[in-house]
Enzyme design. Structure first.
Site, PDB file in Angstrom:
ATOM      1  N   SER A 106       0.851  -1.191   0.000  1.00  0.00           N
ATOM      2  CA  SER A 106       0.000   0.000   0.000  1.00  0.00           C
ATOM      3  C   SER A 106       0.893   1.250   0.000  1.00  0.00           C
ATOM      4  CB  SER A 106      -0.959  -0.040   1.188  1.00  0.00           C
ATOM      5  OG  SER A 106      -2.028   0.837   0.992  1.00  0.00           O
ATOM      6  N   ASP A 129      -8.612  -4.921  -6.278  1.00  0.00           N
ATOM      7  CA  ASP A 129      -8.295  -3.925  -5.253  1.00  0.00           C
ATOM      8  C   ASP A 129      -9.132  -2.662  -5.459  1.00  0.00           C
ATOM      9  OD1 ASP A 129      -7.133  -2.121  -3.486  1.00  0.00           O
ATOM     10  OD2 ASP A 129      -5.099  -2.833  -3.865  1.00  0.00           O
ATOM     11  N   HIS A 156      -6.833  -5.713  -1.872  1.00  0.00           N
ATOM     12  CA  HIS A 156      -5.741  -4.895  -1.320  1.00  0.00           C
ATOM     13  C   HIS A 156      -4.910  -5.753  -0.361  1.00  0.00           C
ATOM     14  CE1 HIS A 156      -3.953  -0.968  -0.936  1.00  0.00           C
ATOM     15  NE2 HIS A 156      -4.061  -0.974   0.378  1.00  0.00           N
TER      16      HIS A 156
END
Length: 636
Positions: free
Chosen positions: A474, A559, A591
């Site tokens: 991320s 995602d 994600h």
């Protein structure tokens, strides 16, 4: 010339299989039923898919309650009807979670929120209203969550509280009525809202600007006090009691440097009993004298950090989890009457007895004088000198790394690498001045902190400056891309997991329900509508020509936060520029990697990649049945 790891390989402990580190837990997340008769927990079934299991306390023979087909269940909780629990599940990582009700006797599962493309999130449930749950859903408008009252007996869903459009969290009072909320405001801040009755209009009790944060915690049993968190009039977030008649605030717990963290509230009296402040490690502060002896007894059971994960309504039995840095999580049932603890199980017994590394809190001074706190993990059995190293960067970025067992850190240390996890500026928990020091500093001072961390490692003699990798997921993936583009000489290679490559396309493609938070994002990162050029200067995609070192990217196709395009576009740009890039796409992930097969596959590739460029040890790739990974799909 032999690397340090090669020279010292014989002194390192045996290679720990990735399956032990990244595979499913054997049993985890136990929860006591409100009546204290049952224990539910998560464990894999015969197909290695995580399910909810049930134990009748005092009896033999645990049984499987759920039958999830593929993704595995990771979140569940008891309702106050002792025969029912709820689990949450999305579809292949799209984060549109549904709430599923399970009857523990019949095993019948019912989807309480059977709406396509809608995200459901529990708001509250109450022991005085055992047949109901309050649920937030973006059913009428994808951008906003209204509150619905769901009947657990017949599944009826009725609108309870309508969202004017900017409310981001809701709080029910002691009568199970929504009477407080936190709303995002156009300046990037937020308002604390309150209404006298559910029919009344919302009144603003307090405004927090974009550099402050706060929100409601809970109501007192008599509904006269609203407990709130906030960092107004202080540097760090405090726990406060707001008198709803006089509108005066009283401080319940505070620390000058660290934000208030965990809050323990009595399940029926609603009394706030203890709070934690997360410093280098978690520190508890008991506020209710009636549990002081319990906390003292619990702290002596075993070393490590403890937390109360559930308790029965009679408040006789607590379920306590103990976290350590070099072993599994240990779960105990604590009896308040006898002040004794009974061991239940650990989440990964195979970790017991292995030579795992310890995690040390360390700090250094950034170039502008700010103190940066970090965690250092180094290999067992060899000196922490001139080692190949992985800078492991956390996501968020408004989050932080904490002390404790970390499978990635253990995996890397076992392979011969030093691992540093840095709470760079912008990380949370250290007060608002530290968070706000990260404003508009993506690829700026936030990245300088990571480079200062590398320099500290080299100055301490811990790291070989030629063999330092950067890795993260991320925001940590973004930091990896920044590392290879903005500081191309520093790192030997990079591993990016679901990281954004272009801040412009990232902001253009955020989920619709993040719309209320956009103003705060603009304040902290940069304004998409007014500052596209500025955002371009902070986006690795536009600096691909500078990349000199190899990059590995892992991405989930579903995602909703960092879309597949974020990885695709930088892979394509690197391929066109002849830069070294490897890419793994997982069609059934979002994600991050929820399915163990996909986790094992990606970490196997990453291990081979790091061994190639840093020289650490490597377990053979092997056959990983059931993974969905597609390697270098854009080249196919």
């Amino acid at each position: 010339m032999q690397s340090t790891v090669e020279k010292l390989a014989t002194q390192l402990p045996p290679l720990i299989p990735r399956e032990i580190l990244f595979g499913n837990p054997e049993r985890t997340s136990p929860r006591l039923s409100p009546d204290g008769k049952y224990l539910a927990y998560i464990a894999p079934d015969t197909q290695n898919v995580l399910q909810v299991w049930l134990r009748t306390i005092g009896e033999e023979g645990d049984r499987q309650l759920t039958a999830d087909k593929k993704r595995g269940i990771r979140i569940f909780f008891w309702t106050y009807n002792a025969d029912q629990l709820i689990y949450m599940q999305d579809s292949d990582g799209d984060e549109n979670f549904h709430l599923y009700l399970v009857n523990i006797h019949s095993n019948i599962v019912r989807d309480l929120t059977p709406f396509q493309g809608v995200k459901a999130q529990p708001v509250d449930f109450d022991h005085n209203f055992p047949d109901q749950i309050l649920v937030g859903m973006n059913l009428k408008d994808p951008q906003k969550f209204d509150v619905y009252r769901v009947n657990l007996n017949n599944g009826a869903v009725e609108l309870d509280s309508e969202n004017p459009g900017n409310i981001v969290s809701w709080t029910a009072d002691a009568d199970f009525q929504i009477r407080a909320a936190t709303a995002a405001t156009p300046d990037g801040g937020s308002d604390l809202l309150f209404r006298e009755t559910t029919q009344g209009s919302w009144d603003t009790l307090r405004h927090w600007g974009p550099d402050d944060e706060g929100g409601a915690v809970s109501f007192s049993a008599d509904n006269k006090t609203l407990y709130i968190e906030g960092c107004h009039d202080a540097n760090a977030a405090r726990l406060l009691a707001l008198d709803l008649a006089t509108r005066e605030e009283k401080v319940i717990a505070e620390d000058s440097e660290y934000d208030v963290g965990g809050i323990v509230i009595h399940p029926t009296t609603r009394v706030i009993q203890a709070v934690s402040f997360y410093k280098d490690k978690q520190e508890w502060r008991v506020l209710d004298e009636s549990i002081a002896a319990d906390f003292k007894a619990i702290a002596q059971v075993r070393p490590g950090e403890f937390s109360i994960s559930s308790r029965d309504l009679a408040d006789k039995n607590w379920l306590v989890a103990y976290l350590t840095d070099d072993g599994p999580v240990y779960y105990y049932v604590y009896n308040r009457e006898t002040k004794t603890s009974t061991f239940l199980f650990s989440n990964k017994p195979k970790l017991e007895g292995l030579q795992l590394a310890s995690m040390q809190p360390v700090s250094f001074e950034a170039r502008d004088g700010l103190t940066i706190h970090s965690y250092l993990t180094t290999p067992v059995g060899i000196p922490a000198k001139n080692l190949p190293t992985v800078l492991l960067v956390h996501g968020g970025p408004w989050a932080r790394d904490t002390w404790g067992y970390d499978p990635q850190a253990q995996w890397l240390a076992n392979r011969g690498y030093a691992v540093l996890q840095v709470n760079f500026r912008g990380s949370t928990g250290y007060g608002k001045a530290f968070v706000n020091a990260g404003n508009r500093e993506w690829a700026g001072k936030m990245h300088d902190d990571l480079i200062d961390a590398v320099n500290w490692l080299v100055q301490q003699g811990i790291s070989d400056p030629q063999k330092i990798a950067i890795m993260g997921g991320s925001y940590g993936g973004y930091a990896t891309l920044v590392g290879l583009t903005f500081t191309p000489d520093v790192f030997a290679c990079g591993v990016d997991i679901v990281g954004p490559s272009n801040l412009i396309t990232l902001m253009q493609s955020i989920p619709p329900y993040w719309e209320p938070l956009k103003a705060n994002f603009y304040h902290r990162v940069g304004n998409l509508e007014k500052e596209e050029e500025f955002l371009k200067t902070r986006s690795p995609l536009f600096f691909v020509d500078r990349i000199q070192k190899p990059l590995l990217i892992g991405q989930g196709a579903n995602d909703p936060r960092v879309k597949e395009a974020e990885s695709e576009q930088i892979v394509k740009a690197m391929q066109q520029a002849g830069k070294p890039v490897e890419y793994a796409l997982y069609p059934d992930e979002g994600h991050g990697f929820a399915r163990p097969e996909n986790r094992l596959h990606f970490y196997a590739i990453a291990e081979e990649f790091l061994a190639k460029y840093l020289g650490g040890r490597c377990e053979p790739l092997g056959d990983i049945p059931g993974h969905s990974g597609v390697l270098n799909p854009s080249q196919n």
